[in-house]
Motif scaffolding. Structure first.
Motif, PDB file in Angstrom:
ATOM      1  N   ASP A 214      -1.622  14.190  10.212  1.00  0.00           N
ATOM      2  CA  ASP A 214      -1.346  13.687  11.557  1.00  0.00           C
ATOM      3  C   ASP A 214      -1.113  12.181  11.565  1.00  0.00           C
ATOM      4  N   TRP A 215      -1.969  11.440  10.855  1.00  0.00           N
ATOM      5  CA  TRP A 215      -1.867   9.976  10.910  1.00  0.00           C
ATOM      6  C   TRP A 215      -0.576   9.497  10.267  1.00  0.00           C
ATOM      7  N   THR A 216      -0.287   9.989   9.057  1.00  0.00           N
ATOM      8  CA  THR A 216       0.936   9.554   8.380  1.00  0.00           C
ATOM      9  C   THR A 216       2.177  10.042   9.115  1.00  0.00           C
ATOM     10  N   GLY A 217       2.084  11.247   9.708  1.00  0.00           N
ATOM     11  CA  GLY A 217       3.223  11.752  10.478  1.00  0.00           C
ATOM     12  C   GLY A 217       3.514  10.870  11.678  1.00  0.00           C
ATOM     13  N   ALA A 218       2.454  10.465  12.400  1.00  0.00           N
ATOM     14  CA  ALA A 218       2.633   9.579  13.552  1.00  0.00           C
ATOM     15  C   ALA A 218       3.147   8.212  13.109  1.00  0.00           C
ATOM     16  N   PHE A 219       2.697   7.755  11.940  1.00  0.00           N
ATOM     17  CA  PHE A 219       3.143   6.467  11.410  1.00  0.00           C
ATOM     18  C   PHE A 219       4.642   6.500  11.145  1.00  0.00           C
ATOM     19  N   ILE A 220       5.112   7.571  10.512  1.00  0.00           N
ATOM     20  CA  ILE A 220       6.535   7.682  10.170  1.00  0.00           C
ATOM     21  C   ILE A 220       7.394   7.838  11.422  1.00  0.00           C
ATOM     22  N   ASP A 221       6.895   8.573  12.409  1.00  0.00           N
ATOM     23  CA  ASP A 221       7.677   8.821  13.628  1.00  0.00           C
ATOM     24  C   ASP A 221       7.667   7.634  14.580  1.00  0.00           C
ATOM     25  N   ASP A 222       6.610   6.832  14.538  1.00  0.00           N
ATOM     26  CA  ASP A 222       6.478   5.681  15.435  1.00  0.00           C
ATOM     27  C   ASP A 222       6.155   4.453  14.590  1.00  0.00           C
ATOM     28  N   LEU A 223       7.170   3.823  14.053  1.00  0.00           N
ATOM     29  CA  LEU A 223       6.979   2.740  13.096  1.00  0.00           C
ATOM     30  C   LEU A 223       6.348   1.512  13.754  1.00  0.00           C
ATOM     31  N   PRO A 224       5.249   1.012  13.211  1.00  0.00           N
ATOM     32  CA  PRO A 224       4.594  -0.168  13.777  1.00  0.00           C
ATOM     33  C   PRO A 224       5.226  -1.459  13.266  1.00  0.00           C
ATOM     34  N   ASP A 225       4.998  -2.553  13.960  1.00  0.00           N
ATOM     35  CA  ASP A 225       5.430  -3.857  13.455  1.00  0.00           C
ATOM     36  C   ASP A 225       4.237  -4.732  13.077  1.00  0.00           C
ATOM     37  N   ARG A 226       3.015  -4.269  13.414  1.00  0.00           N
ATOM     38  CA  ARG A 226       1.796  -4.979  13.014  1.00  0.00           C
ATOM     39  C   ARG A 226       0.723  -3.945  12.675  1.00  0.00           C
ATOM     40  N   LEU A 227      -0.110  -4.275  11.669  1.00  0.00           N
ATOM     41  CA  LEU A 227      -1.180  -3.380  11.240  1.00  0.00           C
ATOM     42  C   LEU A 227      -2.427  -4.188  10.891  1.00  0.00           C
ATOM     43  N   TRP A 228      -3.566  -3.526  10.983  1.00  0.00           N
ATOM     44  CA  TRP A 228      -4.814  -4.129  10.541  1.00  0.00           C
ATOM     45  C   TRP A 228      -4.989  -3.889   9.040  1.00  0.00           C
ATOM     46  N   VAL A 229      -5.429  -4.906   8.312  1.00  0.00           N
ATOM     47  CA  VAL A 229      -5.789  -4.760   6.896  1.00  0.00           C
ATOM     48  C   VAL A 229      -7.160  -5.398   6.698  1.00  0.00           C
ATOM     49  N   LYS A 230      -7.936  -4.854   5.739  1.00  0.00           N
ATOM     50  CA  LYS A 230      -9.267  -5.386   5.493  1.00  0.00           C
ATOM     51  C   LYS A 230      -9.255  -6.597   4.565  1.00  0.00           C
ATOM     52  N   GLY A 231      -8.198  -6.763   3.817  1.00  0.00           N
ATOM     53  CA  GLY A 231      -8.055  -7.986   3.037  1.00  0.00           C
ATOM     54  C   GLY A 231      -8.714  -7.997   1.679  1.00  0.00           C
ATOM     55  N   ILE A 232      -9.352  -6.878   1.266  1.00  0.00           N
ATOM     56  CA  ILE A 232      -9.927  -6.817  -0.079  1.00  0.00           C
ATOM     57  C   ILE A 232      -9.252  -5.668  -0.809  1.00  0.00           C
ATOM     58  N   THR A 233      -8.388  -5.989  -1.748  1.00  0.00           N
ATOM     59  CA  THR A 233      -7.700  -4.947  -2.502  1.00  0.00           C
ATOM     60  C   THR A 233      -8.647  -4.385  -3.557  1.00  0.00           C
ATOM     61  N   THR A 234      -8.496  -3.087  -3.839  1.00  0.00           N
ATOM     62  CA  THR A 234      -9.450  -2.383  -4.691  1.00  0.00           C
ATOM     63  C   THR A 234      -8.741  -1.705  -5.857  1.00  0.00           C
ATOM     64  N   ALA A 235      -9.331  -1.783  -7.028  1.00  0.00           N
ATOM     65  CA  ALA A 235      -8.748  -1.178  -8.217  1.00  0.00           C
ATOM     66  C   ALA A 235      -8.674   0.334  -8.080  1.00  0.00           C
ATOM     67  N   GLY A 236      -7.597   0.913  -8.615  1.00  0.00           N
ATOM     68  CA  GLY A 236      -7.407   2.356  -8.575  1.00  0.00           C
ATOM     69  C   GLY A 236      -7.461   2.977  -9.960  1.00  0.00           C
ATOM     70  N   VAL A 237      -7.358   4.299  -9.988  1.00  0.00           N
ATOM     71  CA  VAL A 237      -7.516   5.069 -11.225  1.00  0.00           C
ATOM     72  C   VAL A 237      -6.642   4.556 -12.362  1.00  0.00           C
ATOM     73  N   ALA A 238      -5.364   4.277 -12.062  1.00  0.00           N
ATOM     74  CA  ALA A 238      -4.412   3.961 -13.129  1.00  0.00           C
ATOM     75  C   ALA A 238      -4.697   2.637 -13.828  1.00  0.00           C
ATOM     76  N   ASN A 239      -5.637   1.850 -13.332  1.00  0.00           N
ATOM     77  CA  ASN A 239      -5.979   0.602 -14.016  1.00  0.00           C
ATOM     78  C   ASN A 239      -6.571   0.835 -15.394  1.00  0.00           C
ATOM     79  N   ILE A 240      -6.974   2.061 -15.679  1.00  0.00           N
ATOM     80  CA  ILE A 240      -7.559   2.349 -16.989  1.00  0.00           C
ATOM     81  C   ILE A 240      -6.485   2.401 -18.082  1.00  0.00           C
ATOM     82  N   GLU A 241      -5.224   2.226 -17.718  1.00  0.00           N
ATOM     83  CA  GLU A 241      -4.136   2.310 -18.698  1.00  0.00           C
ATOM     84  C   GLU A 241      -4.298   1.340 -19.858  1.00  0.00           C
ATOM     85  N   THR A 242      -4.899   0.174 -19.601  1.00  0.00           N
ATOM     86  CA  THR A 242      -4.994  -0.850 -20.641  1.00  0.00           C
ATOM     87  C   THR A 242      -5.947  -0.466 -21.772  1.00  0.00           C
TER      88      THR A 242
END
Length: 415
Positions: free
Chosen positions: A272-300
């Motif tokens: 529902d959330w992603t569907g509404a996002f795609i159908d009603d494109l926003p021009d501003r969004l809230w972000v928390k500002g702390i990026t977090t490492a994901g699974v693929a970082n183990i590649e190294t």
């Protein structure tokens, strides 16, 4: 070079012996092992204490709940990934294979939460002070609700409710813990630990801000959201975004382009959330500002890796493919890639992965991803496979390869 059809018919290597294969069973994955480790440590502590005092039970509850909260903090997660991936590729593969499971850290969260709630229940039962008992039983009931709604059956079916209960219930539980601690005449250690935990919980919200976003919609199935607000996150990280910050948050893999400021998010229609996002494109969004490492970082941890993705799973893979920090080979199965994701994105992928296998499911049907992954792993001489897909297919690939002695990684339900 084998053709796509030949890769589908490749013969898989035999499974490893039963005892070794048993350790790769889903119920014995590292997530569950870490949870069991925390619970076992608490049982050993209980045995050694035999009849712990109220203060000892309070300290144990505080230590376990602090572990449960702090291990979820974004900076702590990034630190865990950084420490785990410092191992050089000259180390034995078995050690690096295990270090790559760092993203199972959620087991520490679960073990700490269960043990902490148990200690607090025991403390409340033995408390005679009326005020402490009232606060204690309220907190115990709230912790039980948080734990029950975090179990997979409820969480998967009612994720929005889980998220709200976990957020607001967690804040309330922290306030009740402060109340209980202050009523019990705390020492400096209790106050210090609770202060650190409280700051850890508040920090992502202190970094909250609303930023501009430019959104491109190459098809009704997917959008590319572009951000340039002074942050260029590291490859392999994710950013949480929201339209209503107190209601729900959704994390997506950051796709920074080498040498360019800002980053992109690939958001496909998956609810529902992603569907509404795609159908009603926003021009501003809230972000928390702390990026977090994901699974693929183990590649190294490996000399060469194979990335296996389906659909919008290409998003978390793309920053690593662009950065090219580790030699890699891509296997991507998706519906009509150019129509769905646009020529620009597909051409960008092929520019850095000219030997990629891009499987068009609308033309060729659904492939056997385990066989495709193994064929790429064998032909490329890789040491590991990283799969980014839905829960069911991810586990099919990870389990299908690991029971054959091949290191494989993919997000678990609690990554």
């Amino acid at each position: 070079m084998t053709t796509s059809l030949e890769r589908q018919s490749v013969e898989l290597p035999p499974r490893t012996p039963a005892p070794r294969r048993l350790l790769k069973h889903p119920r014995l994955m590292h997530y569950n092992r870490l949870a069991a480790l925390v619970l076992t440590a608490n049982l050993v502590f209980l045995y050694m204490s035999w009849t712990p005092s109220a203060r000892t039970m309070g300290h144990a509850a505080l230590a376990d709940l602090a572990l449960a909260i702090l291990v979820r903090q974004q900076y702590v997660i990034n630190l865990l990934f950084k420490l785990a991936t410092r191992a050089p590729t000259s180390w034995p593969l078995k050690i690096r294979w295990t270090l790559g499971k760092v993203y199972h850290f959620g087991g520490l969260h679960v073990g700490g939460a269960l043990a902490g709630a148990s200690w607090f229940l025991a403390l409340t039962v033995t408390t005679t002070d009326a005020q402490l008992r009232a606060v204690g039983w309220t907190l115990t009931a709230l912790l039980a609700l948080i734990i029950a709604t975090a179990l997979p059956p409820f969480r998967s079916r009612h994720h929005d409710h889980f998220e709200k209960i976990h957020r607001f219930g967690g804040w309330t539980a922290l306030a009740l813990f402060w109340t209980h601690t202050l009523l019990a005449a705390p020492g400096p250690v209790e106050v210090a630990v609770l202060s650190v935990v409280t700051f850890s919980v508040a920090l992502p919200w202190l970094r909250l801000r609303k930023v501009d976003v430019r959104v491109e919609r190459p098809s009704p199935h997917v959008v590319l959201a572009r951000f340039d607000h002074g942050e260029t996150p590291f490859a392999g990280s994710s950013t949480a975004i929201s339209r209503s910050p107190l209601k729900e948050w959704h994390s997506f893999a950051n796709v920074p382009a080498p040498g360019e400021p800002g980053f992109r998010l690939t958001i496909s229609r998956a609810g529902d959330w992603t569907g509404a996002f795609i159908d009603d494109l926003p021009d501003r969004l809230w972000v928390k500002g702390i990026t977090t490492a994901g699974v693929a970082n183990i590649e190294t941890l490996f000399t060469k890796v194979v990335y296996v993705a389906t659909g919008s799973g290409i998003g978390p893979c793309l920053p690593h493919l662009l950065a090219a920090e580790v030699p890699s080979r891509l296997v991507w199965a998706t519906r009509d890639p150019r129509t769905t994701y646009g020529d620009a994105l597909v051409d960008e992928i092929l520019a850095v992965q000219p030997h990629a296998l891009i499987w068009d499911t609308s033309r060729d049907g659904k492939p056997d991803m385990v066989r495709l992954a193994y064929a790429a792993y064998r032909d490329f001489g890789a040491e590991a496979v990283i799969c980014i897909s839905n829960k069911k297919l991810t586990w099919q690939v990870v389990h299908g390869l690991e029971q054959r002695g091949i290191p494989a990684y993919g997000a678990i339900w609690d990554s």
